[in-house]
Design an enzyme around this catalytic site. Structure first.
Site, short mmCIF file in Angstrom:
data_model
loop_
_atom_site.label_atom_id
_atom_site.label_comp_id
_atom_site.label_asym_id
_atom_site.label_seq_id
_atom_site.Cartn_x
_atom_site.Cartn_y
_atom_site.Cartn_z
N HIS A 25 -22.78 4.52 -16.14
CA HIS A 25 -23.72 3.44 -16.43
C HIS A 25 -24.75 3.29 -15.31
O HIS A 25 -25.84 2.75 -15.54
CB HIS A 25 -23.00 2.12 -16.72
CG HIS A 25 -22.39 1.42 -15.56
ND1 HIS A 25 -21.05 1.47 -15.27
CD2 HIS A 25 -22.93 0.60 -14.62
CE1 HIS A 25 -20.79 0.71 -14.22
NE2 HIS A 25 -21.92 0.18 -13.79
N SER A 35 -20.36 -0.88 -8.54
CA SER A 35 -20.30 0.17 -9.56
C SER A 35 -20.58 1.51 -8.91
O SER A 35 -21.59 1.69 -8.23
CB SER A 35 -21.33 -0.09 -10.66
OG SER A 35 -20.98 -1.21 -11.42
N ASP A 83 -16.19 6.62 -16.88
CA ASP A 83 -17.50 6.11 -16.47
C ASP A 83 -17.99 6.83 -15.20
O ASP A 83 -17.93 6.28 -14.10
CB ASP A 83 -17.40 4.60 -16.24
CG ASP A 83 -18.76 3.92 -16.16
OD1 ASP A 83 -19.78 4.64 -16.07
OD2 ASP A 83 -18.80 2.69 -16.21
#
Length: 724
Positions: free
Chosen positions: A83, A644, A219
């Site tokens: 992402h 992240s 991810d």
């Protein structure tokens, strides 16, 4: 017997180290290091941060200003979340060559794709510069003057403190302005896309699974840093070469187990752990509900179009994910704050704080702090809600309005600075908006506009509503604006901005899209922003004093600074949790769970045929564990947005996972960290390797890595095991 009881008490206190907190890596020596050792860490804090020799900090760059990444090879290969690289993957995707759907892998370096504007930034060193930044501010009582002096000092120091000519000095505030730290940085501008799994792996579960556990998302994405021949930052050039890092992370094949030590290193964006109770109450009851409702309406419209049209799906994929991310986070955050009774907990803590003030004889300095907070948060409430409505409706979720606001700012620039400044900004806008309009669909945006303007007209305070939106028919207004405004396409926008400044201004003020934005913008500029800023400045000053008091009156406590997008360490353990009665979550998920969720052809839960084949054959290579393929795991690391892509590092300094999310019950950790339910979610590095190797066949990339069995003291290279 008394000695035994004392020994057991001391043992418990030593082994139950503090979990939670985002610590400055240059300041770990002492109690932090002791806690980390008690949790099971085997390396030293110098292995984590050192200025004179290479350390883990040299392998953890800031990715594009909003995520974290880690260097995993001697050739500048970096790993981050799918992402985090989503917009770059999307920008290279077309309907004919859809890397979002099919994935992308560069099997040769010449196939790696450049990304204009993408950067990674390394920290060279960190120093305390508090005294220099606050020089000359002690006698200033006016908050605006004090902030101005601080900014002047920061500008001077940033320009004059020692650095190499390709480096940059950045000074950031900590503890609400009670401490300032200098970060010397190096930013690389040539960063190329190397690999990404298909969305059905990298975004498996999509918005349904976002912020929840159990999770089964791969991810991750891969990029490579390029440098000039001197290994220094350089703009993109075909002559650039892969960057040679000061340090890269070895990758452990040993996997993880519950209660293993876990360290997450990265750039957490923003937390507010020291807000007073009245502020949390406002977030729970007023601010979050307003933002959630706005985004809920926008997302439902966009999702409906994306499910029916693949071209729209590609256009809006990155934008939708960005909007949905915090929409769902705010929902979980609100629920978590209510469930953990955070407001009541804060109120109780504030009673103790008031008692400490009296005991220390500090009533004159701090005695009215809590009352002043109540007064100012009560006063700011209507302006804060109105501000959020403007930001969410005009600037973030309705694209024609956000474009119109840029043109409104262009008109303001002309009024203040004249035609030359106008022409420069106009030319930049025309150039910059070309990419924007590639991913703009007027039909989709009209329906979003219709929903949000209706919400604005019915839910906003009449005090902050333009006359034209009183008793408006949102559907009719949307049809009228989008059929007549030249903001609906790039070609008509260029026509609107053609000519001299006076002509453009005249034409803008005849455009219905622009005039609506101008009405909204002028109310915001005149009625909302000044009063909000005035009260918020008071709150800022109160918060700084409140933080100073906390540090003074709680010398026996460990107080970490709020996150501010600077490099931090958070440590804890791999750990399951119990979110509610009779529900116990284990800390690891497996590929079996992907197949359990599999829905053929589904937007969120489809699974690639090759992955199904590998699962059925149990063809996991060296990455499986007891006949199963680990996918994700959770820990007690205190993370937030910006973490992240952060590396999850084991006790020996090896990469074991990739941070990408938090559990929904614990998303309130930005405001209130509860170790019983706050968990961060990480991709198991073995799943990343499995996808690279067995699914994608990217053996060229596997061969770059240093694979180790740290618990067994062995390293693996090209399938050969060697003694360390």
């Amino acid at each position: 017997m008394k000695f035994l009881k004392l020994f057991l008490l001391l043992f418990v206190l030593q082994t139950q180290a503090q979990q939670g907190g985002m610590w400055i890596p240059s300041l770990l020596k002492g109690m932090n290091e002791t806690e980390m050792k008690n949790l099971g860490m085997k390396m030293s804090v110098k292995d984590i941060y050192d200025v004179n020799t290479s350390s883990i900090k040299d392998a953890v760059p800031h990715f594009n200003g909003g995520c974290t990444s880690e260097v995993i090879s001697p050739k500048g290969l970096i790993l981050t979340n799918h992402h985090c690289g989503y917009s770059q993957i999307q920008s290279h995707s077309t309907v004919e060559n859809d890397y979002l759907t099919n994935g992308f892998w560069a099997y040769k370096t010449e196939d790696e794709l450049p990304n204009e504007g993408l950067t990674v930034t390394f920290i060279v060193k960190i120093e305390d510069v508090t005294t220099a930044v606050l020089n000359g501010t002690a006698t200033l009582t006016n908050e605006a003057e004090k902030q101005k002096k601080i900014q002047e000092n920061i500008s001077t120091l940033s320009a004059t403190l020692s650095k190499e000519n390709w480096q940059e000095n950045k000074i950031r505030t900590f503890y609400e302005g009670n401490q300032y730290m200098l970060f010397v940085t190096e930013t690389f501008n040539d960063v190329r896309l190397v690999g990404a799994p298909p969305t059905s792996i990298g975004k498996f579960g999509s918005d349904t699974d976002n912020w929840v556990w159990p999770r089964h998302t791969g991810d991750f994405s891969l990029f490579r840093i390029y440098a000039d021949k001197n290994n220094r930052p350089a703009k993109y050039s075909k002559d650039n070469i892969p960057y040679t890092p000061k340090h890269f992370l070895p990758i452990s094949l040993d996997g993880i187990a519950e209660d293993d030590f876990s360290l997450v290193f990265g750039y957490p964006g923003k937390t507010n752990e020291y807000l007073p109770a009245v502020a949390i109450e406002q977030i729970v009851n007023e601010l979050n509900p307003a933002k959630i409702e706005i985004r809920d309406r926008a997302l439902k419209v966009t999702d409906g179009f994306m499910r029916k049209d693949n071209a729209i799906k590609i256009q809006y994929a990155s934008k939708y994910a960005s909007i949905a991310n915090y929409w769902k986070k705010w929902i979980g955050e609100t629920q978590g704050l209510k469930k953990s009774n955070a407001v009541a907990v804060k109120r109780d803590a504030e009673k103790l704080f008031q008692q400490k003030i009296i005991k220390a004889g500090k009533e004159k300095e701090y005695g009215t702090l809590l009352a002043d907070f109540e007064k100012n948060y009560t006063a700011i409430a209507p302006y804060a809600v109105a501000r959020d409505y403007f930001m969410e409706i005009v600037l973030r979720n309705t694209e024609m309005l956000s474009t119109g606001y840029k043109l409104y700012q262009l008109e303001q620039l002309y009024n203040v600075r004249g035609e030359q400044a106008f022409n420069d900004r106009r030319n930049n806008l025309v150039t910059g908006l070309a990419d924007f309009y590639k991913n703009f669909n007027a039909v989709v945006d009209e329906k979003v506009f219709e929903q949000l303007i209706e919400l604005c007209a019915t839910k906003s305070s009449k005090q902050f509503l333009p006359q034209s939106l009183n008793n408006v028919n949102a559907k009719n207004l949307a049809s009228d604006v989008y059929s007549k405004s030249k903001l609906r396409s790039y070609d008509t926008l260029k026509q609107l901005l053609s000519g001299d400044a006076k002509t453009v201004i005249t034409n803008l003020n005849a455009d219905p899209g622009f005039t609506l934005v101008k009405e909204l913008g002028e109310i915001y500029a005149k009625e909302i922003a000044p009063k909000y800023d005035e009260i918020n400045l008071n709150i800022t000053a109160l918060q700084r004093t409140y933080m100073k008091a906390q540090l003074e009156l709680n010398t026996d406590s460990r107080i970490f600074p709020d996150a501010n997008s600077t490099l931090r360490v958070t440590y804890g353990k791999v750990k399951g949790y119990e979110p509610k009665d009779a529900t116990i979550y284990s800390p690891v998920t497996y590929l079996d769970g992907v197949m359990e969720k599999y829905v053929p052809g589904d937007y969120e839960f489809d699974v690639p045929a090759k992955l199904i084949d590998l699962y059925n054959a149990k063809d996991y290579g060296p990455y499986g564990e007891n006949g199963k393929m680990p996918v994700c795991f959770i820990g007690t690391n205190h993370t937030t947005g910006g973490n992240s892509g952060s590396p999850a590092i084991d006790a020996y300094g090896n990469l074991v996972g990739l941070n990408f999310d938090r559990v929904w019950e614990g998303t309130m950790s930005d405001i209130y960290y509860d170790p019983s339910i706050c968990r961060n979610i990480m991709v198991d590095i073995r799943y990343v390797l499995f996808i690279m190797d067995k699914y994608a066949g990217a053996q060229n990339l596997i061969n770059e890595l240093k694979l180790v069995h740290s618990k067994k003291k062995k390293t693996v290279k090209n399938n050969n095991v060697k003694q360390l």
